[in-house]
Design a protein around this motif. Structure first.
Motif, PDB file in Angstrom:
ATOM      1  N   PRO A   1      -9.301  16.405  31.200  1.00 46.20           N
ATOM      2  CA  PRO A   1     -10.260  16.470  30.772  1.00 46.20           C
ATOM      3  C   PRO A   1     -10.443  15.162  29.213  1.00 46.20           C
ATOM      4  O   PRO A   1     -11.176  14.332  28.705  1.00 46.20           O
ATOM      5  N   ALA A   2     -10.293  15.590  28.678  1.00 49.45           N
ATOM      6  CA  ALA A   2      -9.043  14.619  27.618  1.00 49.45           C
ATOM      7  C   ALA A   2      -9.681  12.969  27.665  1.00 49.45           C
ATOM      8  O   ALA A   2     -10.100  12.501  26.614  1.00 49.45           O
ATOM      9  N   ASP A   3      -9.361  12.599  28.817  1.00 41.99           N
ATOM     10  CA  ASP A   3      -9.430  11.456  29.227  1.00 41.99           C
ATOM     11  C   ASP A   3     -10.531  10.220  29.603  1.00 41.99           C
ATOM     12  O   ASP A   3     -10.733   9.262  29.426  1.00 41.99           O
ATOM     13  N   LEU A   4     -12.134  11.474  29.668  1.00 42.25           N
ATOM     14  CA  LEU A   4     -12.818  11.098  30.461  1.00 42.25           C
ATOM     15  C   LEU A   4     -13.999   9.676  29.490  1.00 42.25           C
ATOM     16  O   LEU A   4     -14.226   9.470  29.471  1.00 42.25           O
ATOM     17  N   PRO A   5     -13.468  10.581  28.683  1.00 41.05           N
ATOM     18  CA  PRO A   5     -14.705   9.086  27.270  1.00 41.05           C
ATOM     19  C   PRO A   5     -14.157   7.577  27.532  1.00 41.05           C
ATOM     20  O   PRO A   5     -14.834   7.201  27.586  1.00 41.05           O
ATOM     21  N   ALA A   6     -12.690   8.155  27.557  1.00 41.67           N
ATOM     22  CA  ALA A   6     -11.703   6.901  27.039  1.00 41.67           C
ATOM     23  C   ALA A   6     -11.882   5.781  28.877  1.00 41.67           C
ATOM     24  O   ALA A   6     -12.249   4.367  28.857  1.00 41.67           O
ATOM     25  N   VAL A   7     -12.095   6.418  29.453  1.00 39.44           N
ATOM     26  CA  VAL A   7     -12.399   5.950  30.873  1.00 39.44           C
ATOM     27  C   VAL A   7     -13.598   5.604  31.331  1.00 39.44           C
ATOM     28  O   VAL A   7     -13.538   4.353  32.096  1.00 39.44           O
ATOM     29  N   HIS A   8     -15.077   6.143  30.841  1.00 45.67           N
ATOM     30  CA  HIS A   8     -16.249   6.497  30.989  1.00 45.67           C
ATOM     31  C   HIS A   8     -16.669   4.786  29.934  1.00 45.67           C
ATOM     32  O   HIS A   8     -17.214   3.876  30.602  1.00 45.67           O
ATOM     33  N   GLU A   9     -15.611   4.179  29.364  1.00 47.26           N
ATOM     34  CA  GLU A   9     -15.875   3.537  28.469  1.00 47.26           C
ATOM     35  C   GLU A   9     -16.021   2.740  28.936  1.00 47.26           C
ATOM     36  O   GLU A   9     -16.206   0.908  29.471  1.00 47.26           O
ATOM     37  N   ALA A  10     -14.703   2.217  29.261  1.00 46.85           N
ATOM     38  CA  ALA A  10     -13.583   0.947  30.136  1.00 46.85           C
ATOM     39  C   ALA A  10     -14.355   1.023  31.492  1.00 46.85           C
ATOM     40  O   ALA A  10     -14.734  -0.421  31.465  1.00 46.85           O
ATOM     41  N   ILE A  11     -14.796   1.784  32.302  1.00 40.09           N
ATOM     42  CA  ILE A  11     -15.172   1.580  33.348  1.00 40.09           C
ATOM     43  C   ILE A  11     -16.632   0.730  33.332  1.00 40.09           C
ATOM     44  O   ILE A  11     -16.966  -0.349  33.656  1.00 40.09           O
ATOM     45  N   GLU A  12     -17.386   1.443  32.278  1.00 33.56           N
ATOM     46  CA  GLU A  12     -18.611   1.419  31.804  1.00 33.56           C
ATOM     47  C   GLU A  12     -18.426  -0.486  31.455  1.00 33.56           C
ATOM     48  O   GLU A  12     -19.598  -1.793  32.321  1.00 33.56           O
ATOM     49  N   ALA A  13     -17.948  -1.341  30.496  1.00 37.41           N
ATOM     50  CA  ALA A  13     -17.477  -2.097  29.906  1.00 37.41           C
ATOM     51  C   ALA A  13     -16.595  -3.434  30.853  1.00 37.41           C
ATOM     52  O   ALA A  13     -17.602  -4.517  31.256  1.00 37.41           O
ATOM     53  N   ALA A  14     -16.359  -3.253  31.374  1.00 38.99           N
ATOM     54  CA  ALA A  14     -15.472  -3.447  32.604  1.00 38.99           C
ATOM     55  C   ALA A  14     -17.010  -4.273  33.664  1.00 38.99           C
ATOM     56  O   ALA A  14     -17.199  -5.246  34.540  1.00 38.99           O
ATOM     57  N   TYR A  15     -17.741  -3.079  34.525  1.00 36.59           N
ATOM     58  CA  TYR A  15     -18.846  -3.300  35.393  1.00 36.59           C
ATOM     59  C   TYR A  15     -20.183  -4.595  34.165  1.00 36.59           C
ATOM     60  O   TYR A  15     -20.337  -5.272  34.844  1.00 36.59           O
ATOM     61  N   ALA A  16     -19.887  -3.934  33.286  1.00 33.99           N
ATOM     62  CA  ALA A  16     -20.832  -4.754  32.761  1.00 33.99           C
ATOM     63  C   ALA A  16     -20.949  -5.924  32.694  1.00 33.99           C
ATOM     64  O   ALA A  16     -22.104  -7.344  33.004  1.00 33.99           O
ATOM     65  N   ALA A  17     -19.825  -6.245  32.709  1.00 36.27           N
ATOM     66  CA  ALA A  17     -19.370  -8.234  32.502  1.00 36.27           C
ATOM     67  C   ALA A  17     -19.175  -9.100  33.421  1.00 36.27           C
ATOM     68  O   ALA A  17     -19.688 -10.152  33.586  1.00 36.27           O
ATOM     69  N   ALA A  18     -19.353  -7.921  34.935  1.00 35.68           N
ATOM     70  CA  ALA A  18     -19.220  -8.428  36.217  1.00 35.68           C
ATOM     71  C   ALA A  18     -20.481  -8.967  36.272  1.00 35.68           C
ATOM     72  O   ALA A  18     -20.822  -9.783  36.864  1.00 35.68           O
TER      73      ALA A  18
END
Length: 366
Positions: A285-302
């Protein structure tokens, strides 16, 4: 559980190996675990063996059915059952494999060798058994998956937004909220006995029930707001378990278990990408914020060509809440022996529920 192997298995083996003369020397069927929460998967098997020439062969065999064959169906209020049967997209996966749509470079489908119709809304798919590379799901891999999901969305936009009374674009999500959410999951969340159970009481914070039920009161406004966003065709269940990393390098990911045949708001596929490994307990669960931010930014770029970052963020978080907030805690496991391993899973899943609830509280209508 014993699986009856079909006639014509030799033909399937020959097709999969590209050898018209192959003969089967031995064969085995292995039952695979698919979790208790599935509404449409009846069973998963791996059927494998060797030929008389010593060549190995293997199939992934998935049996699916309409929701009325699911154990969850009997728990659903009777007045919701007919609508659930009519609208739950139980055969979406098979239909994608039959249609073979064009996908972005780096993403491919498994090959389907055979589809058996057993009648009574039951199908059996004989699929390519994809050898998977031992690849870690680090932030780079999450970004790569989100980037391809964004390209998938950008390649398959659905024209128009809903700004006046009309057939909603996110029809599957509305049926999901009106059926399984309203009829199965919310009654469990509202039941005080659920929160007194030792597996829940030990790990859920005191305000979690209140926050989740407050989100439940916003279901209709969130659905209406989603209708005003750009929509695309989607994978529908793009969890890491369904984005296989093929050992042969034939693609970045082999996308399996497609689950949503109707248009959905931009950002929809990110929800399952986030929660997939959290559901199994693999993602801390401690890794959820980092994954959340990473996937949102990558998807938004595409997906920048079809939606702006604010639309994508709202579509992602709102659909994450509507699909996953009510099932973040694995209530279907409450009847099991409370082992230390199960306590650890409930600890992680309660933290997932808290993370989703906090995201949901921060989202405002679009």
């Amino acid at each position: 559980m014993t699986m009856t192997l079909p006639t014509g298995l030799t033909d399937l083996v020959r097709a999969s190996l590209g050898d018209p003369l192959a003969e089967i020397a031995d064969q085995h069927a292995e039952l695979l675990h698919h979790g208790p929460g599935s509404l449409s998967t009846a069973s998963l098997h791996r059927v494998r063996g060797t030929t008389t020439d010593g060549v190995s062969w293997s199939f992934f065999v998935k049996s699916i059915h309409a929701i009325n064959h699911s154990p969850w169906y009997a728990k659903m209020p009777e007045e919701l059952r007919a609508d659930a049967v009519a609208n739950f997209p139980w055969r979406a996966d098979a239909d994608v494999y039959l249609a073979r749509p064009s996908l972005p470079c780096g993403l491919r489908l498994p090959r389907m060798y055979r589809l058996d119709d057993l009648g009574d809304d039951r199908l059996v798919m004989w699929l390519e058994d994809v050898p998977v590379a031992p690849a870690a799901w680090d932030l780079d891999r999450y970004r790569a998956a989100a980037l391809l999901l964004g390209h998938l969305a950008a390649a398959r936009p659905v024209a128009g937004r809903s700004s006046a009374p009309r057939e909603p674009l996110n029809r599957s999500l509305r049926h999901y909220c009106a059926g399984p959410v309203a009829g199965l999951f919310l009654p469990i969340l509202r039941d005080p006995a659920t929160w007194r159970h030792p597996l829940v009481a030990r790990h859920a914070d005191p305000l979690l029930r209140t926050d989740l039920l407050a989100l439940a009161g916003r279901i209709d406004p969130l659905l209406d707001a989603l209708d005003r966003l750009p929509h695309t065709l989607v994978h529908g269940d793009a969890s890491p378990m369904n984005l296989l990393v093929p050992a042969d390098g034939s693609a970045e990911f082999v996308a399996v278990d497609w689950g949503w045949p109707h248009p959905a708001a931009v950002g929809f596929d990110l929800g399952q990408l986030l929660v997939g490994r959290a559901h199994t307990g693999e993602l801390d669960p401690a890794d959820l914020p980092a994954v959340h931010e990473a996937i949102e930014a990558a998807y938004a770029a595409a997906a920048a060509g079809i939606a702006d970052p604010g639309e994508i963020s709202f579509g992602y978080v709102a659909t994450l809440v509507l699909r996953s907030a009510w099932t973040a805690i694995p209530f279907e496991l409450l009847g099991q022996e409370p082992t230390p391993e199960l306590h650890d899973l409930f600890r992680k899943r309660a933290a997932l529920a808290r993370f989703i609830a906090d995201l949901g509280r921060s989202v405002t209508a679009w």
